[in-house]
Scaffold this motif. Structure first.
Motif, PDB file in Angstrom:
ATOM      1  N   ASN A 100      24.663  -4.616  11.106  1.00 37.50           N
ATOM      2  CA  ASN A 100      23.839  -4.123  12.213  1.00 37.50           C
ATOM      3  C   ASN A 100      24.123  -2.665  12.571  1.00 37.50           C
ATOM      4  OD1 ASN A 100      22.238  -6.412  12.643  1.00 37.50           O
ATOM      5  ND2 ASN A 100      23.910  -7.393  13.732  1.00 37.50           N
ATOM      6  N   GLY A 101      24.660  -1.917  11.616  1.00 34.17           N
ATOM      7  CA  GLY A 101      24.933  -0.500  11.834  1.00 34.17           C
ATOM      8  C   GLY A 101      23.686   0.334  11.590  1.00 34.17           C
ATOM      9  N   PRO A 102      23.864   1.627  11.442  1.00 36.95           N
ATOM     10  CA  PRO A 102      22.710   2.512  11.234  1.00 36.95           C
ATOM     11  C   PRO A 102      22.020   2.214   9.901  1.00 36.95           C
ATOM     12  CG  PRO A 102      24.752   3.745  11.012  1.00 36.95           C
ATOM     13  CD  PRO A 102      25.122   2.362  11.466  1.00 36.95           C
ATOM     14  N   TRP A 103      20.740   2.516   9.855  1.00 37.10           N
ATOM     15  CA  TRP A 103      19.961   2.328   8.637  1.00 37.10           C
ATOM     16  C   TRP A 103      20.219   3.474   7.662  1.00 37.10           C
ATOM     17  CZ3 TRP A 103      17.450  -2.003   7.499  1.00 37.10           C
ATOM     18  CH2 TRP A 103      17.098  -2.864   8.537  1.00 37.10           C
ATOM     19  N   SER A 104      20.201   3.147   6.369  1.00 38.56           N
ATOM     20  CA  SER A 104      20.220   4.198   5.358  1.00 38.56           C
ATOM     21  C   SER A 104      18.867   4.906   5.390  1.00 38.56           C
ATOM     22  CB  SER A 104      20.467   3.590   3.970  1.00 38.56           C
ATOM     23  OG  SER A 104      19.352   2.794   3.566  1.00 38.56           O
ATOM     24  N   SER A 105      18.765   6.008   4.695  1.00 38.19           N
ATOM     25  CA  SER A 105      17.467   6.672   4.554  1.00 38.19           C
ATOM     26  C   SER A 105      16.557   5.807   3.692  1.00 38.19           C
ATOM     27  CB  SER A 105      17.630   8.033   3.880  1.00 38.19           C
ATOM     28  OG  SER A 105      18.438   8.866   4.673  1.00 38.19           O
ATOM     29  N   TRP A 106      15.250   5.961   3.867  1.00 34.80           N
ATOM     30  CA  TRP A 106      14.300   5.272   3.003  1.00 34.80           C
ATOM     31  C   TRP A 106      14.394   5.833   1.593  1.00 34.80           C
ATOM     32  CZ3 TRP A 106      11.751   1.001   4.326  1.00 34.80           C
ATOM     33  CH2 TRP A 106      11.471   0.750   5.662  1.00 34.80           C
ATOM     34  N   ASN A 107      14.442   4.958   0.599  1.00 29.32           N
ATOM     35  CA  ASN A 107      14.327   5.346  -0.804  1.00 29.32           C
ATOM     36  C   ASN A 107      12.925   4.969  -1.247  1.00 29.32           C
ATOM     37  OD1 ASN A 107      17.068   6.256  -1.583  1.00 29.32           O
ATOM     38  ND2 ASN A 107      17.585   4.227  -0.830  1.00 29.32           N
ATOM     39  N   ASN A 108      12.167   5.927  -1.771  1.00 32.75           N
ATOM     40  CA  ASN A 108      10.771   5.702  -2.131  1.00 32.75           C
ATOM     41  C   ASN A 108      10.595   5.708  -3.644  1.00 32.75           C
ATOM     42  OD1 ASN A 108      10.191   5.794   0.621  1.00 32.75           O
ATOM     43  ND2 ASN A 108       9.820   7.988   0.559  1.00 32.75           N
ATOM     44  N   PHE A 109       9.811   4.772  -4.127  1.00 32.54           N
ATOM     45  CA  PHE A 109       9.446   4.688  -5.529  1.00 32.54           C
ATOM     46  C   PHE A 109       7.929   4.742  -5.603  1.00 32.54           C
ATOM     47  CE2 PHE A 109      13.298   2.304  -4.748  1.00 32.54           C
ATOM     48  CZ  PHE A 109      14.169   2.859  -5.667  1.00 32.54           C
ATOM     49  N   THR A 110       7.381   5.722  -6.329  1.00 29.74           N
ATOM     50  CA  THR A 110       5.946   5.864  -6.433  1.00 29.74           C
ATOM     51  C   THR A 110       5.536   5.584  -7.874  1.00 29.74           C
ATOM     52  OG1 THR A 110       5.951   7.523  -4.688  1.00 29.74           O
ATOM     53  CG2 THR A 110       3.997   7.428  -6.059  1.00 29.74           C
ATOM     54  N   PHE A 111       4.442   4.824  -8.006  1.00 23.79           N
ATOM     55  CA  PHE A 111       3.956   4.421  -9.329  1.00 23.79           C
ATOM     56  C   PHE A 111       2.630   5.081  -9.628  1.00 23.79           C
ATOM     57  CE2 PHE A 111       6.573   1.046  -7.596  1.00 23.79           C
ATOM     58  CZ  PHE A 111       7.458   0.822  -8.636  1.00 23.79           C
ATOM     59  N   ASN A 112       2.442   5.432 -10.881  1.00 26.31           N
ATOM     60  CA  ASN A 112       1.158   5.945 -11.344  1.00 26.31           C
ATOM     61  C   ASN A 112       0.321   4.772 -11.804  1.00 26.31           C
ATOM     62  OD1 ASN A 112       1.928   8.636 -10.959  1.00 26.31           O
ATOM     63  ND2 ASN A 112       2.930   8.695 -12.951  1.00 26.31           N
ATOM     64  N   GLN A 113      -0.972   4.818 -11.517  1.00 29.15           N
ATOM     65  CA  GLN A 113      -1.852   3.738 -11.923  1.00 29.15           C
ATOM     66  C   GLN A 113      -2.077   3.794 -13.422  1.00 29.15           C
ATOM     67  OE1 GLN A 113      -5.507   3.617  -9.789  1.00 29.15           O
ATOM     68  NE2 GLN A 113      -6.261   1.838 -10.861  1.00 29.15           N
ATOM     69  N   GLN A 114      -1.906   2.649 -14.086  1.00 27.85           N
ATOM     70  CA  GLN A 114      -2.132   2.562 -15.512  1.00 27.85           C
ATOM     71  C   GLN A 114      -2.967   1.331 -15.790  1.00 27.85           C
ATOM     72  OE1 GLN A 114       1.615   2.410 -17.510  1.00 27.85           O
ATOM     73  NE2 GLN A 114       2.214   4.466 -16.916  1.00 27.85           N
ATOM     74  N   SER A 115      -3.855   1.434 -16.750  1.00 27.45           N
ATOM     75  CA  SER A 115      -4.639   0.270 -17.166  1.00 27.45           C
ATOM     76  C   SER A 115      -3.827  -0.526 -18.169  1.00 27.45           C
ATOM     77  CB  SER A 115      -5.962   0.712 -17.814  1.00 27.45           C
ATOM     78  OG  SER A 115      -6.724   1.412 -16.872  1.00 27.45           O
ATOM     79  N   ILE A 116      -3.799  -1.816 -17.966  1.00 31.18           N
ATOM     80  CA  ILE A 116      -3.047  -2.684 -18.895  1.00 31.18           C
ATOM     81  C   ILE A 116      -4.016  -3.586 -19.616  1.00 31.18           C
ATOM     82  CG2 ILE A 116      -1.346  -4.498 -19.073  1.00 31.18           C
ATOM     83  CD1 ILE A 116       0.061  -3.284 -16.693  1.00 31.18           C
TER      84      ILE A 116
END
Length: 94
Positions: free
Chosen positions: A78-94
């Protein structure tokens, strides 16, 4: 039995509040699924937030509405929160 657990809010991944406006995710430590709608405090304005609370570790994982960005952060004891870690994805057709 399922109805009792649902009515008492005991299932760990029940639908929870909507995070909107200036509602701070810093105060959200109860395990569950949260909608994000028009938020000014999340890394994205619309999407969803999953919260896992193990008593010593709280994990928040958010996904934006388009599913292109995943954000994660943790809090120990219940201590302080870490910073947000962001992961961004590129759109790909599968």
């Amino acid at each position: 039995m399922g109805e009792l657990f649902t009515s008492l809010g005991l299932f760990p991944f029940m639908q929870r509040d909507i995070i909107q406006g200036e509602m701070s995710p810093d105060d959200i430590r109860t395990s569950g699924m949260y909608d994000v709608g028009n938020s000014t405090t999340m890394p994205f304005n619309y999407g969803g937030l999953l919260v896992f609370n193990t008593k010593t570790l709280t994990i928040q994982t958010g996904v934006d509405l388009q599913g292109k960005t995943i954000c994660i952060r943790v809090s120990w004891n219940n201590g302080p929160w870490s910073s947000w870690n962001n992961f961004t994805f590129n759109q790909q057709s599968i």
